[in-house]
Design an enzyme around this catalytic site. Structure first.
Site, PDB file in Angstrom:
ATOM      1  N   TYR A   1      46.945  17.676  11.089  1.00  0.00           N
ATOM      2  CA  TYR A   1      47.228  16.484  11.886  1.00  0.00           C
ATOM      3  C   TYR A   1      47.579  16.863  13.318  1.00  0.00           C
ATOM      4  O   TYR A   1      47.076  16.267  14.274  1.00  0.00           O
ATOM      5  CB  TYR A   1      48.379  15.705  11.237  1.00  0.00           C
ATOM      6  N   VAL A   2      48.422  17.858  13.478  1.00  0.00           N
ATOM      7  CA  VAL A   2      48.802  18.322  14.817  1.00  0.00           C
ATOM      8  C   VAL A   2      47.574  18.825  15.570  1.00  0.00           C
ATOM      9  O   VAL A   2      47.368  18.509  16.748  1.00  0.00           O
ATOM     10  CB  VAL A   2      49.886  19.408  14.724  1.00  0.00           C
TER      11      VAL A   2
END
Length: 254
Positions: free
Chosen positions: A158-159
């Site tokens: 996600y990051v």
């Protein structure tokens, strides 16, 4: 908020069936925009479109999986054929993935998160920009995250994906600045949505921990993120492009 910030504009919203996207549909319509709502869940799109029309708004919907370039093209065409042009787009569709240490993360989670959050934005940008070039310009807002600016524990895909959204935003802003197209991003902090509610449910204590790291000490309402996106899409900030605006209660300042 009823300032007609987006009066006369045609705006496409992806991920519009829930969370920030659904909130954006309401906020943008109250600000005077005609909207095209795009998402995978037709039942929710039809219900939300009906609610907006009942309040006097101009709204259409199109079933769209942003990971499919043909679907992204069809969503843009829905705006152009229905309203004559595309003035703005809020590329909001995204998924959160699992909260799992990187060395335990499955390939399937990585692939899904990157496909929706990065390829989805890529697909939409290409077709939105092409339409705006034909009709004299426009404004685009991509939905990144504070995870696109700082690290979030146990959320590596996600990051990575949200950092990539920041990169796409800045690259597109630079490339089309002289063509009358502005491209910016919002970077929401923790916001009430199906994704965050699922994370909180599966990780007891997570909400309290995140709120304790946020100077305002709370979780955002989705309408607060939508309001920031509306301003970025408006004509009130004509010299603003390539900017990533944190809407995070001060989280990235910590």
């Amino acid at each position: 908020m009823n300032s007609d910030l987006l009066a006369g504009k045609v705006v496409l919203i992806t991920g519009a069936s829930s969370g920030i996207g659904a909130a954006a549909a309401g906020v943008f319509c109250r600000e005077g925009a005609a909207v095209v709502l795009a998402a995978r869940r037709e039942d929710r799109l039809a219900e939300l479109t009906g609610q907006l029309r009942a309040k006097g708004a101009e709204a259409e919907y199109v079933v769209c999986d942003v990971t499919d370039p043909e679907d992204a093209a069809r969503a843009v065409e829905c705006a152009v054929s229905g309203f004559g042009r595309l003035d703005g787009a809020f590329n909001n569709a995204g998924v959160g993935g699992d909260r799992t240490p990187l060395h335990l993360m499955s390939d399937d989670v990585y692939d899904t998160v990157m496909d929706v959050n990065v390829r989805g934005v890529w697909n939409c940008l290409r077709h939105e920009i092409a339409a705006m070039l034909r009709h004299g310009g426009g404004a685009i807002v991509n939905n990144s995250s504070v995870g696109g600016l700082v690290a979030i524990p146990a959320a590596a895909p996600y990051v990575a994906a949200k950092h990539a959204v920041v990169g796409l935003t800045r690259a597109a802003a630079d490339e089309y600045a002289t063509e009358g197209i502005r491209v910016n991003a919002v970077a929401p902090g923790t916001t009430r949505s199906e994704i965050t509610e699922d994370w909180f449910r599966r990780n007891p204590g997570l909400e309290q921990m995140v709120n304790s790291m946020t100077p305002q000490g709370r979780t955002a309402a989705p309408e607060e993120i939508a309001a920031a996106a509306a301003w970025l899409l408006s004509d009130h900030c004509p010299f603003l492009t390539g900017t990533v605006l944190p809407v995070d209660g001060g989280f990235v300042n910590r």
